[in-house]
Scaffold this active site. Structure first.
Site, PDB file in Angstrom:
ATOM      1  N   ASP A 313      -8.220  -1.693   8.191  1.00 33.12           N
ATOM      2  CA  ASP A 313      -7.719  -1.705   6.748  1.00 33.12           C
ATOM      3  C   ASP A 313      -8.582  -0.944   5.748  1.00 33.12           C
ATOM      4  O   ASP A 313      -9.936  -1.651   5.452  1.00 33.12           O
ATOM      5  CB  ASP A 313      -7.618  -3.319   6.397  1.00 33.12           C
ATOM      6  CG  ASP A 313      -6.446  -3.489   5.172  1.00 33.12           C
ATOM      7  OD1 ASP A 313      -5.803  -2.252   4.795  1.00 33.12           O
ATOM      8  OD2 ASP A 313      -6.277  -4.426   4.751  1.00 33.12           O
ATOM      9  N   LYS A 362      -2.058  -8.701   5.620  1.00 29.39           N
ATOM     10  CA  LYS A 362      -2.994  -8.256   4.310  1.00 29.39           C
ATOM     11  C   LYS A 362      -3.959  -9.260   3.925  1.00 29.39           C
ATOM     12  O   LYS A 362      -5.016  -9.267   3.505  1.00 29.39           O
ATOM     13  CB  LYS A 362      -1.972  -7.763   3.268  1.00 29.39           C
ATOM     14  CG  LYS A 362      -2.543  -6.612   2.193  1.00 29.39           C
ATOM     15  CD  LYS A 362      -3.629  -5.683   2.845  1.00 29.39           C
ATOM     16  CE  LYS A 362      -2.835  -4.396   2.177  1.00 29.39           C
ATOM     17  NZ  LYS A 362      -3.611  -3.241   2.870  1.00 29.39           N
ATOM     18  N   LYS A 407      -1.422   0.894  -9.122  1.00 31.18           N
ATOM     19  CA  LYS A 407      -1.644  -0.490  -8.507  1.00 31.18           C
ATOM     20  C   LYS A 407      -2.536  -1.275  -9.559  1.00 31.18           C
ATOM     21  O   LYS A 407      -3.365  -0.509  -9.985  1.00 31.18           O
ATOM     22  CB  LYS A 407      -2.351  -0.433  -7.026  1.00 31.18           C
ATOM     23  CG  LYS A 407      -2.463  -1.925  -6.614  1.00 31.18           C
ATOM     24  CD  LYS A 407      -2.942  -1.821  -5.252  1.00 31.18           C
ATOM     25  CE  LYS A 407      -3.599  -2.979  -4.839  1.00 31.18           C
ATOM     26  NZ  LYS A 407      -4.223  -2.869  -3.559  1.00 31.18           N
ATOM     27  N   LYS A 482     -12.000  -2.852   5.012  1.00 31.22           N
ATOM     28  CA  LYS A 482     -11.754  -4.380   4.583  1.00 31.22           C
ATOM     29  C   LYS A 482     -12.158  -5.407   5.530  1.00 31.22           C
ATOM     30  O   LYS A 482     -12.898  -6.228   5.151  1.00 31.22           O
ATOM     31  CB  LYS A 482     -10.461  -4.691   4.223  1.00 31.22           C
ATOM     32  CG  LYS A 482     -10.242  -4.520   2.765  1.00 31.22           C
ATOM     33  CD  LYS A 482      -8.842  -5.348   2.289  1.00 31.22           C
ATOM     34  CE  LYS A 482      -7.820  -4.394   2.210  1.00 31.22           C
ATOM     35  NZ  LYS A 482      -7.659  -3.528   1.327  1.00 31.22           N
TER      36      LYS A 482
HETATM   37  P1  NAD Z   1       3.592   4.283   2.648  1.00 32.13           P
HETATM   38  O1  NAD Z   1       4.525   3.045   2.904  1.00 32.13           O
HETATM   39  O2  NAD Z   1       3.616   5.150   1.624  1.00 32.13           O
HETATM   40  O3  NAD Z   1       3.302   5.283   4.059  1.00 32.13           O
HETATM   41  C1  NAD Z   1       3.407   4.627   5.370  1.00 32.13           C
HETATM   42  C2  NAD Z   1       4.303   5.628   6.076  1.00 32.13           C
HETATM   43  O4  NAD Z   1       4.201   5.217   7.534  1.00 32.13           O
HETATM   44  C3  NAD Z   1       5.712   5.688   5.678  1.00 32.13           C
HETATM   45  O5  NAD Z   1       5.976   7.277   5.536  1.00 32.13           O
HETATM   46  C4  NAD Z   1       6.629   5.420   6.778  1.00 32.13           C
HETATM   47  O6  NAD Z   1       7.497   5.925   7.140  1.00 32.13           O
HETATM   48  C5  NAD Z   1       5.455   5.430   8.066  1.00 32.13           C
HETATM   49  N1  NAD Z   1       5.832   4.893   9.207  1.00 32.13           N
HETATM   50  C6  NAD Z   1       5.922   3.531   9.349  1.00 32.13           C
HETATM   51  N2  NAD Z   1       5.970   2.961  10.618  1.00 32.13           N
HETATM   52  C7  NAD Z   1       5.779   4.079  11.400  1.00 32.13           C
HETATM   53  C8  NAD Z   1       5.485   4.420  12.963  1.00 32.13           C
HETATM   54  N3  NAD Z   1       5.627   3.398  13.694  1.00 32.13           N
HETATM   55  N4  NAD Z   1       5.022   5.387  13.172  1.00 32.13           N
HETATM   56  C9  NAD Z   1       4.828   6.741  12.181  1.00 32.13           C
HETATM   57  N5  NAD Z   1       5.085   6.363  10.731  1.00 32.13           N
HETATM   58  C10 NAD Z   1       5.525   5.123  10.658  1.00 32.13           C
HETATM   59  O7  NAD Z   1       1.907   3.216   2.677  1.00 32.13           O
HETATM   60  P2  NAD Z   1       0.587   4.250   2.242  1.00 32.13           P
HETATM   61  O8  NAD Z   1       0.467   3.721   0.673  1.00 32.13           O
HETATM   62  O9  NAD Z   1       0.498   5.449   2.497  1.00 32.13           O
HETATM   63  O10 NAD Z   1      -0.390   3.151   2.967  1.00 32.13           O
HETATM   64  C11 NAD Z   1      -0.545   3.279   4.114  1.00 32.13           C
HETATM   65  C12 NAD Z   1      -1.195   2.044   4.729  1.00 32.13           C
HETATM   66  O11 NAD Z   1      -2.451   2.035   4.287  1.00 32.13           O
HETATM   67  C13 NAD Z   1      -0.548   0.684   4.598  1.00 32.13           C
HETATM   68  O12 NAD Z   1      -0.539   0.058   5.733  1.00 32.13           O
HETATM   69  C14 NAD Z   1      -1.631   0.138   3.641  1.00 32.13           C
HETATM   70  O13 NAD Z   1      -1.462  -1.327   3.545  1.00 32.13           O
HETATM   71  C15 NAD Z   1      -2.755   0.694   4.054  1.00 32.13           C
HETATM   72  N6  NAD Z   1      -3.747   0.793   3.063  1.00 32.13           N
HETATM   73  C16 NAD Z   1      -3.465   1.298   1.757  1.00 32.13           C
HETATM   74  C17 NAD Z   1      -4.556   1.336   0.794  1.00 32.13           C
HETATM   75  C18 NAD Z   1      -4.205   2.014  -0.459  1.00 32.13           C
HETATM   76  O14 NAD Z   1      -3.535   2.823  -0.313  1.00 32.13           O
HETATM   77  N7  NAD Z   1      -5.021   1.940  -1.447  1.00 32.13           N
HETATM   78  C19 NAD Z   1      -5.671   0.389   0.900  1.00 32.13           C
HETATM   79  C20 NAD Z   1      -5.876  -0.351   2.161  1.00 32.13           C
HETATM   80  C21 NAD Z   1      -4.845  -0.079   3.179  1.00 32.13           C
END
Ligand code: NAD
Length: 525
Positions: A313, A362, A407, A482
């Site tokens: 994370d 999360k 956010k 994290k």
């Molecule tokens: P998002 O939802 O925009 O993108 C995720 C992508 O993954 C989507 O395009 C979806 O279609 C794809 N997906 C889902 N399952 C899949 C699979 N099995 N195989 C391939 N692709 C798949 O999310 P995001 O904002 O880009 O964040 C991505 C991850 O990072 C999330 O889990 C989020 O919790 C984690 N994260 C993000 C942040 C941040 O953006 N600040 C911080 C910590 C963690």
């Protein structure tokens, strides 16, 4: 680019191997608690020799979740920087940069000048690191939109930049991925139009999991061959999955997990399948989401294959601040009683997290971040007795579509001061979530690649020709994570300053510099 030449007997250049060889004596204090309640401290000391391969390879990055907010923002940032694409927003021209990336935009103190004042150099000048502009990026997504459409959908970048990048981004098309609907929120099902786990009749196949591992391995091999890459790194930035149940005989050992994949066991998540495929390919796998991808069997498999893993994370905004602020309060002798964290966000990550099972992943990841900080101070948090010895830690995340990727994180730190006084610190943090997270992906990849070029000899136990690589769980990555995946038997370190100090000092000893101590005797004596 700045170059640094260290003149001392700790470091030498091996021209035949194009490597830097450094010696370091690791000293520590081993403390034991005696029956009378006093401590006895004994010093340990161990001699190491390190080698850093100075040749920067051609590196490919495969993102799982390429079409998401992070994936499309990462590719946009790399292309904008590589092609020097400036754009206009309402304030005028913006030149591309990598702000928010430690490796690209921060500095390291390497010593003092003749007058005793600090001298800093760019972080990435201390040793040769891969330049993010040179990364070859591809990846998988369950949604087939090309990255031009994905960037527009993400609503992260200014319109002018989206327009200028449109032709470049439209050439990036995600590979088909695996989709096991049980693991991500049901509200994501409409996105799943680009998946390879379909039966001949078009049904979702959730049981031929070994075939899925093999397909992912083939994708990695094909990418490496087609782009003539020296190294590939796989990073999960796809949706947060629910936690996997830990089941003895199913996912608890390296052997059981392979057997369970072959048997198509329902409890193995897509992220675990990607991790196993990467490990079997000997390719580092980083998990940027909170779920327990690294069930014990995956960790054992990585140990068995000596393949690098890191997670979990991304530590981007609220948690990063928490790992600084909680440390500050406790180190100042102030006692946090409660930390209440509220988030609302309107991007697809928020939509997925609005489902309870995914939110729980999360919540777990965010909750543990102050544990080691609390445990470090028994005056404030005694292990026994009447005094409250924990922090009430509350985490709320709500999906509010209107705010999109901007956010909102609001935190309240309520602490106890001297003589029953109280202190309340309230923080409100608003920014584009993906512009915070994407530089972390760059750092994780740059550091993972670098750490895979470091080897060492323990000069006491083995022959100097017996080189070893770092332990497969890359805990030096914890600064960006994290809930840092930690080697069994060791304490997880969450405090951001400790994490950075460890990383910085490691780089310093590799180039023969002394570790940071801030004693500043030039000034004090
Ligand atoms: P998002 O939802 O925009 O993108 C995720 C992508 O993954 C989507 O395009 C979806 O279609 C794809 N997906 C889902 N399952 C899949 C699979 N099995 N195989 C391939 N692709 C798949 O999310 P995001 O904002 O880009 O964040 C991505 C991850 O990072 C999330 O889990 C989020 O919790 C984690 N994260 C993000 C942040 C941040 O953006 N600040 C911080 C910590 C963690």
């Amino acid at each position: 680019m700045v170059k640094i030449k260290v003149n001392n007997e700790n470091v030498s250049y091996d021209a035949s191997a194009n490597s830097l060889v450094s010696k370091y004596t690791y000293k520590n204090s081993v403390v034991s608690l005696e029956s009378d309640g006093n401590y006895v401290v004994n010093q340990t000391s161990k001699d190491y020799q390190f080698q850093v391969d100075l040749q920067v390879p051609k590196v490919g990055l495969l993102l799982v979740g390429l079409g998401g907010n992070n994936g499309s923002t990462l590719v946009s940032a790399i292309e904008a920087n590589k092609q020097h694409i400036s754009f206009n927003n309402k304030e005028g021209e913006v030149k591309p940069n990598y702000y928010g990336s430690v490796t690209q935009s921060s500095t390291i103190k390497i010593g003092v000048d003749a007058a005793g004042n600090d001298v800093y150099v760019p972080f990435n000048s201390i040793l040769p690191f891969v330049n993010p502009n040179d990364l070859i990026v591809s990846g998988w997504d369950i949604n087939g939109a090309d990255l031009s459409k994905a960037a527009a959908r993400s609503k992260v970048l200014d319109y002018d930049l989206q327009t200028k990048l449109a032709t470049t981004l439209s050439a990036y098309k995600p590979l088909k991925s695996i989709y096991y609907p049980d693991f991500i929120a049901a509200n994501q099902s409409d996105r799943a139009d680009n998946i390879f786990n379909l039966t001949e009749s078009g049904e979702i196949d959730q049981s031929s999991k070994w075939a899925h591992v093999e397909q992912i391995r083939k994708d990695i091999q094909d990418f490496k061959a087609a782009k003539k890459l020296d190294k590939v790194i796989v990073l999960w930035t796809a949706n947060t999955e629910r936690y996997s149940a830990l089941i003895p005989g199913v996912n608890d050992t390296a052997e059981s997990i392979i057997e369970s994949i072959k048997a198509g066991h329902a409890e193995l998540s897509p992220s675990t399948i990607f991790a196993v495929a990467s490990i079997l390919e000997g390719v580092p796998f980083i998990n940027g989401s909170p779920q327990n991808t690294f069930v014990p069997g995956v960790v054992q498999l990585a140990e068995k294959h000596n393949s690098f893993i890191g997670g979990d994370d991304f530590k981007s905004g609220q948690t990063k601040l928490k790992s600084v602020l909680a440390q500050f309060l406790v180190d100042a002798g102030i006692k946090p009683l409660s930390i209440s964290s509220y988030n609302h966000l309107g991007n697809n990550d928020g939509f997925n997290l609005s489902s309870n099972e995914q939110f729980k992943s999360k919540e777990i990841s965010k909750a543990s971040v102050v544990d080691d900080i609390i445990a470090s101070n028994e005056i404030l948090y005694p292990k026994s007795g009447e005094t409250k010895n924990h922090v009430d830690h509350c985490i709320v995340i709500k999906y509010v579509p209107a705010v999109g990727d901007s956010k909102v994180a609001m935190d309240e730190y309520y602490s106890e001061l001297m003589l029953g006084g109280h202190n309340r610190i309230s923080i409100s943090n608003v920014c584009e979530d993906s512009l915070l997270a994407t530089p972390l992906i760059i750092d994780l990849v740059v550091m993972t690649e670098f750490l895979s070029r470091v080897s060492y000899n323990d000069l006491e136990v083995c022959d100097s020709s017996d080189k070893k690589t770092l332990y497969p769980i890359l805990s030096f990555l914890s600064y960006w994570l994290k809930a840092p995946l930690t080697r069994q038997g060791f304490q997880t370190i969450n405090g951001l300053n400790k994490q950075r100090l460890g990383l910085e000092n490691f780089l310093k000893i590799l180039v023969g510099l002394p570790v940071s101590d801030e004693l500043r005797f030039e000034e004090r004596f």
